[in-house]
Motif scaffolding. Structure first.
Motif, PDB file in Angstrom:
ATOM      1  N   THR A 124       0.996  -1.282   0.104  1.00 55.97           N
ATOM      2  CA  THR A 124       0.114   0.138   0.154  1.00 55.97           C
ATOM      3  C   THR A 124       0.988   1.265   0.129  1.00 55.97           C
ATOM      4  O   THR A 124       1.986   1.278   0.340  1.00 55.97           O
ATOM      5  CB  THR A 124      -0.838   0.018   1.125  1.00 55.97           C
ATOM      6  OG1 THR A 124       0.140   0.251   2.461  1.00 55.97           O
ATOM      7  CG2 THR A 124      -1.873  -1.363   1.411  1.00 55.97           C
ATOM      8  N   ASP A 125       0.169   2.420  -0.359  1.00 56.49           N
ATOM      9  CA  ASP A 125       1.185   3.555  -0.135  1.00 56.49           C
ATOM     10  C   ASP A 125       1.605   3.853   0.981  1.00 56.49           C
ATOM     11  O   ASP A 125       2.767   4.360   1.307  1.00 56.49           O
ATOM     12  CB  ASP A 125       0.224   4.891  -0.612  1.00 56.49           C
ATOM     13  CG  ASP A 125      -0.102   4.609  -2.279  1.00 56.49           C
ATOM     14  OD1 ASP A 125       0.424   4.057  -2.912  1.00 56.49           O
ATOM     15  OD2 ASP A 125      -1.004   5.553  -2.568  1.00 56.49           O
ATOM     16  N   GLU A 126       0.891   3.604   2.129  1.00 51.72           N
ATOM     17  CA  GLU A 126       1.401   3.843   3.412  1.00 51.72           C
ATOM     18  C   GLU A 126       2.576   2.842   3.793  1.00 51.72           C
ATOM     19  O   GLU A 126       3.624   3.279   4.290  1.00 51.72           O
ATOM     20  CB  GLU A 126       0.265   3.562   4.457  1.00 51.72           C
ATOM     21  CG  GLU A 126       0.533   3.988   5.862  1.00 51.72           C
ATOM     22  CD  GLU A 126      -0.692   3.234   6.978  1.00 51.72           C
ATOM     23  OE1 GLU A 126      -0.384   2.852   7.888  1.00 51.72           O
ATOM     24  OE2 GLU A 126      -1.807   4.037   6.502  1.00 51.72           O
ATOM     25  N   GLU A 127       2.543   1.657   3.387  1.00 54.18           N
ATOM     26  CA  GLU A 127       3.741   0.997   3.705  1.00 54.18           C
ATOM     27  C   GLU A 127       4.896   1.271   2.891  1.00 54.18           C
ATOM     28  O   GLU A 127       6.100   1.380   3.282  1.00 54.18           O
ATOM     29  CB  GLU A 127       3.428  -0.631   3.167  1.00 54.18           C
ATOM     30  CG  GLU A 127       2.247  -1.239   3.981  1.00 54.18           C
ATOM     31  CD  GLU A 127       1.529  -2.720   3.542  1.00 54.18           C
ATOM     32  OE1 GLU A 127       1.556  -3.610   4.340  1.00 54.18           O
ATOM     33  OE2 GLU A 127       1.605  -2.736   2.171  1.00 54.18           O
ATOM     34  N   LEU A 128       4.791   1.632   1.636  1.00 56.49           N
ATOM     35  CA  LEU A 128       5.745   2.324   0.908  1.00 56.49           C
ATOM     36  C   LEU A 128       6.593   3.486   1.561  1.00 56.49           C
ATOM     37  O   LEU A 128       7.745   3.646   1.753  1.00 56.49           O
ATOM     38  CB  LEU A 128       5.243   2.504  -0.621  1.00 56.49           C
ATOM     39  CG  LEU A 128       5.187   1.431  -1.603  1.00 56.49           C
ATOM     40  CD1 LEU A 128       4.654   2.165  -2.720  1.00 56.49           C
ATOM     41  CD2 LEU A 128       6.541   0.829  -1.761  1.00 56.49           C
TER      42      LEU A 128
END
Length: 119
Positions: free
Chosen positions: A102-106
């Motif tokens: 996800t964008d948050e994980e990236l």
């Protein structure tokens, strides 16, 4: 230093005197003349092979990308060993995460990397 190896070569009796004359006229030995001719022939063959391999590799790259998800393990291993393919094509699909990030994980990964790099 390159080493030389003795070689016995059979040459047509009509060609040999002409070859010796040619070598003498150009100030080289018959051995050097033959070696140069072999080097040129091998270089020409290699450049022709490289051009053909790159054309074939481009076509195969497109085909591989189209069916990457259905590729079997044996096909993947064969692709990795195929020296005619560019390195990028051979490695396609090797760094797949189990699930898309996800964008948050990236963002978290980037943050961790920057923290480690710059403190």
């Amino acid at each position: 230093m390159q080493t030389k190896t003795k070689l016995t070569v059979t040459i047509d009796s009509e060609v040999l005197p002409r070859a010796k004359e040619y070598a003498r006229a150009h100030g080289v030995s018959l051995s050097a003349l033959i070696e140069d001719a072999l080097r040129e022939a091998l270089a020409a063959e290699q450049s022709t092979t490289d051009e053909v391999d790159w054309e074939r590799a481009d076509t195969r790259t497109t085909a591989i990308v189209a069916r990457l998800d259905e590729e079997t393990e044996e096909e993947r291993q064969a692709r990795l060993r195929d020296g005619t393919l560019p390195i990028g094509t051979r490695l396609l699909g090797q760094a797949k995460p189990d699930k898309p990030l996800t964008d948050e994980e990236l963002d978290d990964l980037r943050y961790d990397y920057l923290q480690e790099k710059y403190g």
